[in-house]
Every structure is written in structure tokens, then in C-alpha cells.
Design an enzyme around this catalytic site. Structure first.
Site, PDB file in Angstrom:
ATOM      1  N   ASN A   9       0.867  -1.170   0.000  1.00 49.97           N
ATOM      2  CA  ASN A   9       0.000   0.000   0.000  1.00 49.97           C
ATOM      3  C   ASN A   9       0.904   1.220   0.000  1.00 49.97           C
ATOM      4  OD1 ASN A   9      -1.853   1.997   0.334  1.00 49.97           O
ATOM      5  ND2 ASN A   9      -2.586   1.327   2.354  1.00 49.97           N
ATOM      6  N   LYS A  11       0.102   4.189  -0.429  1.00 55.86           N
ATOM      7  CA  LYS A  11      -0.578   5.383   0.092  1.00 55.86           C
ATOM      8  C   LYS A  11      -0.285   6.574  -0.832  1.00 55.86           C
ATOM      9  CE  LYS A  11      -0.416   3.241   4.621  1.00 55.86           C
ATOM     10  NZ  LYS A  11      -0.361   3.372   6.067  1.00 55.86           N
ATOM     11  N   HIS A  97      -9.648   1.130   4.455  1.00 55.76           N
ATOM     12  CA  HIS A  97      -8.403   1.349   5.200  1.00 55.76           C
ATOM     13  C   HIS A  97      -8.688   2.286   6.379  1.00 55.76           C
ATOM     14  CE1 HIS A  97      -4.363   2.550   6.229  1.00 55.76           C
ATOM     15  NE2 HIS A  97      -3.961   1.448   5.618  1.00 55.76           N
ATOM     16  N   GLU A  99      -7.163   4.718   7.469  1.00 55.73           N
ATOM     17  CA  GLU A  99      -6.978   6.142   7.146  1.00 55.73           C
ATOM     18  C   GLU A  99      -8.214   6.708   6.449  1.00 55.73           C
ATOM     19  OE1 GLU A  99      -3.240   5.520   5.159  1.00 55.73           O
ATOM     20  OE2 GLU A  99      -2.359   4.978   7.088  1.00 55.73           O
ATOM     21  N   GLU A 169      -5.638  -4.762  10.326  1.00 50.33           N
ATOM     22  CA  GLU A 169      -4.611  -3.753  10.580  1.00 50.33           C
ATOM     23  C   GLU A 169      -4.921  -3.013  11.869  1.00 50.33           C
ATOM     24  OE1 GLU A 169      -2.528  -2.631   6.633  1.00 50.33           O
ATOM     25  OE2 GLU A 169      -4.208  -1.267   6.907  1.00 50.33           O
ATOM     26  N   GLY A 175       2.303   2.412  10.835  1.00 50.41           N
ATOM     27  CA  GLY A 175       3.254   3.509  10.703  1.00 50.41           C
ATOM     28  C   GLY A 175       3.927   3.886  12.014  1.00 50.41           C
ATOM     29  N   SER A 215       3.251  -2.041  10.412  1.00 51.45           N
ATOM     30  CA  SER A 215       4.702  -2.114  10.636  1.00 51.45           C
ATOM     31  C   SER A 215       5.321  -3.464  10.250  1.00 51.45           C
ATOM     32  CB  SER A 215       5.035  -1.739  12.088  1.00 51.45           C
ATOM     33  OG  SER A 215       4.605  -0.411  12.355  1.00 51.45           O
TER      34      SER A 215
HETATM   35  P1  13P Z   1       2.837   0.480   7.727  1.00 47.11           P
HETATM   36  O1  13P Z   1       3.341  -0.826   7.137  1.00 47.11           O
HETATM   37  O2  13P Z   1       3.588   1.667   7.248  1.00 47.11           O
HETATM   38  O3  13P Z   1       2.707   0.380   9.206  1.00 47.11           O
HETATM   39  O4  13P Z   1       1.351   0.685   7.152  1.00 47.11           O
HETATM   40  C1  13P Z   1       0.448  -0.359   7.239  1.00 47.11           C
HETATM   41  C2  13P Z   1      -0.720  -0.022   6.409  1.00 47.11           C
HETATM   42  O5  13P Z   1      -1.491   0.864   6.712  1.00 47.11           O
HETATM   43  C3  13P Z   1      -0.902  -0.775   5.173  1.00 47.11           C
HETATM   44  O6  13P Z   1      -2.157  -0.548   4.628  1.00 47.11           O
END
Ligand code: 13P
Length: 254
Positions: A9, A11, A97, A99, A169, A175, A215
Site C-alpha cells: 500500500n 498510500k 483502510h 486512514e 490492521e 506507521g 509495521s
Molecule cells: P505500515 O506498514 O507503514 O505500518 O502501514 C500499514 C498499512 O497501513 C498498510 O495498509
């Protein structure tokens, strides 16, 4: 065996040149995908077709949208519909997601509409669920995630749920560099599979790929992916670095 999936992803990261360099590095690496493996590159909308030209040459590797509109078409400036993705032969889309849930206020109901439209246009959802730190600290994560699944997915037929892709997740691990332990991931994944089994039966729940996200990196992927109910990962930060993601792909269960 159900699919073992390494999903990137990206982003809202990388300019076009960086995106194409990363794609080139991945498609030219020495990964050997077998029939049970799938690699997804969740790239920003403007890059989908260009990246797809490259991934189309690699069996088992596909591009994936990061979102899909909750309505079919019309006056929704800035949105991208299922029909548009279908017209570009995009076969996967991340839906729900955390976010999007947090910053764009996407509710379980809205996500149910997105899932329906994706399926209507032949797009496989990568449906995300997961709890915040507050929920984890109050030890109510199981019922929280169960509600997300019930409200957004459990209107689907058994046939639609077959081979479905879910990404667990935990928000506190995204993150932050703080991954869930492999045992915490396994515990939640087993819970998710049992909830699906109660609704659709074991035969269907055994076909659902449940990815862990939060992560994941080259150094912890194998341990997490080796758990019996973890079928790969949805990877943010580490998917932007070719050799990190390459190792993550190689960490999928054989
Ligand atoms: P990270 O791997 O940066 O923690 O992000 C996970 C994520 O949101 C994948 O969709």
C-alpha cells in the site's frame, strides 16, 4: 491452499519517476511466485495503468486501487468508480483502510456499499478492519472487529465470501514501528476466521485470505506470516523500498 498475499500500500507517496523505478526493481527481482502466491501493488490512481503494463508480465503480480467510490457514477468530483476501474482491468481495490475510515469518515455502511460496487464490477476487495489503541487497551478488540465485519460484509452470499481478502490492521501498529506480536496477530486472525465460519461455514472460512498489516518489514514478516491463520501482509512504509518488499514477498508461506 488459500492464497498467500503480499500487498503493498504505497498510500500517497512517490512521484511518477520513483513509482516506476520501484516497479521496475520489483518486476526484475528474482522472486518466484507459485500458484498460491499473489503480489498486489496498491498504487495511487494516476499510476495504475502504467504500473499495470509492467506487472501484467509477471504471473501472480497485479496492481490494486487504494479506494473505490461508494456510488456508481454522477456528480462526485474527485471520485473514481468501480466501472472506471473495471474498464482499466483493475482487479483489486483496498476498501476501508483505517486512514479512509478516520480522515474521510467512511462508516461500516458506506464500506458495505463500496464492497457491493466492487463485486458488481468484478473487483476483488481487500477489506481492512482493525481496532484503535483505546479499543485494544479496553480489551474489546474482538467484538469491535467482529462488528466491522458484520456491518460491512455479512450481507454477502457464501459464493461472494469464497476466496475473499481481509486485512487486519490494528491502528496502533500502522506507521508506528510497533507491530502486533505474531501471537496477537494469530489470535485476531483466528477470531476473524471463526466469525466467518459461524456465518458461512468452515469450508468458506478456510478459503478467506487474512492479511496482517501494521509495521510489517523484512525483518519481522516471516515470523508473522508463519502463523497458521496469517496469509500474508498489507504493507505500507516497507513496501516503498524494493529490497524490503522483495524480502517480504519471499517470506510468504511456501
Ligand atoms: P505500515 O506498514 O507503514 O505500518 O502501514 C500499514 C498499512 O497501513 C498498510 O495498509
Amino acid at each position: 491452499m488459500r492464497k498467500q498475499i503480499a500487498a503493498a500500500n504505497w498510500k500517497m507517496n512517490l512521484n511518477l519517476q520513483q513509482a516506476m523505478e520501484l516497479t521496475d526493481q520489483l518486476v526484475n527481482s528474482d522472486i518466484h511466485l507459485n500458484e498460491a502466491h499473489q503480489v498486489l501493488l496498491g498504487v495511487p490512481f494516476p499510476y495504475l495503468l502504467k504500473v499495470k503494463e509492467k506487472t501484467d508480465k509477471i504471473p501472480g503480480m497485479s496492481v490494486c486501487a487504494q479506494n473505490i467510490a461508494s456510488t456508481k457514477n454522477g456528480a462526485y468530483t474527485g471520485e473514481v468508480s468501480g466501472e472506471m476501474l473495471q474498464g482499466m482491468n483493475i482487479e483489486f481495490a483496498i476498501i476501508g483502510h483505517s486512514e479512509r475510515r478516520e480522515y474521510f469518515k467512511e462508516s461500516n455502511d458506506v464500506l458495505a456499499s463500496k464492497v457491493n460496487l466492487a463485486l458488481e464490477y468484478g473487483i476483488n476487495p481487500v477489506f481492512c478492519c482493525g481496532e484503535s489503541l483505546n479499543v485494544r487497551e479496553s480489551n474489546t478488540q474482538n467484538s469491535f472487529v467482529e462488528k466491522q465485519l458484520k456491518e460491512s460484509l455479512f450481507h454477502l452470499t457464501a459464493n461472494q465470501m469464497k476466496n475473499f481478502i481481509i486485512a487486519y490492521e490494528p491502528i496502533w501498529a500502522i506507521g508506528t514501528g510497533k507491530t502486533a506480536t505474531s501471537d496477537q496477530a494469530q489470535e485476531m486472525h483466528a477470531h476473524i476466521r471463526s466469525v466467518i465460519s459461524q456465518q458461512y461455514g468452515k469450508e468458506i472460512s478456510d478459503t478467506v485470505s487474512i492479511l496482517y498489516g501494521g509495521s510489517v518489514k523484512a525483518s519481522n514478516a516471516a515470523e508473522i506470516f508463519n502463523k497458521p491463520d496469517v496469509d500474508g501482509g498489507l504493507v505500507g512504509g516497507a513496501s516503498l523500498v524494493a529490497n524490503e518488499f522483495d524480502t517480504i514477498i519471499k517470506s510468504l508461506k511456501k
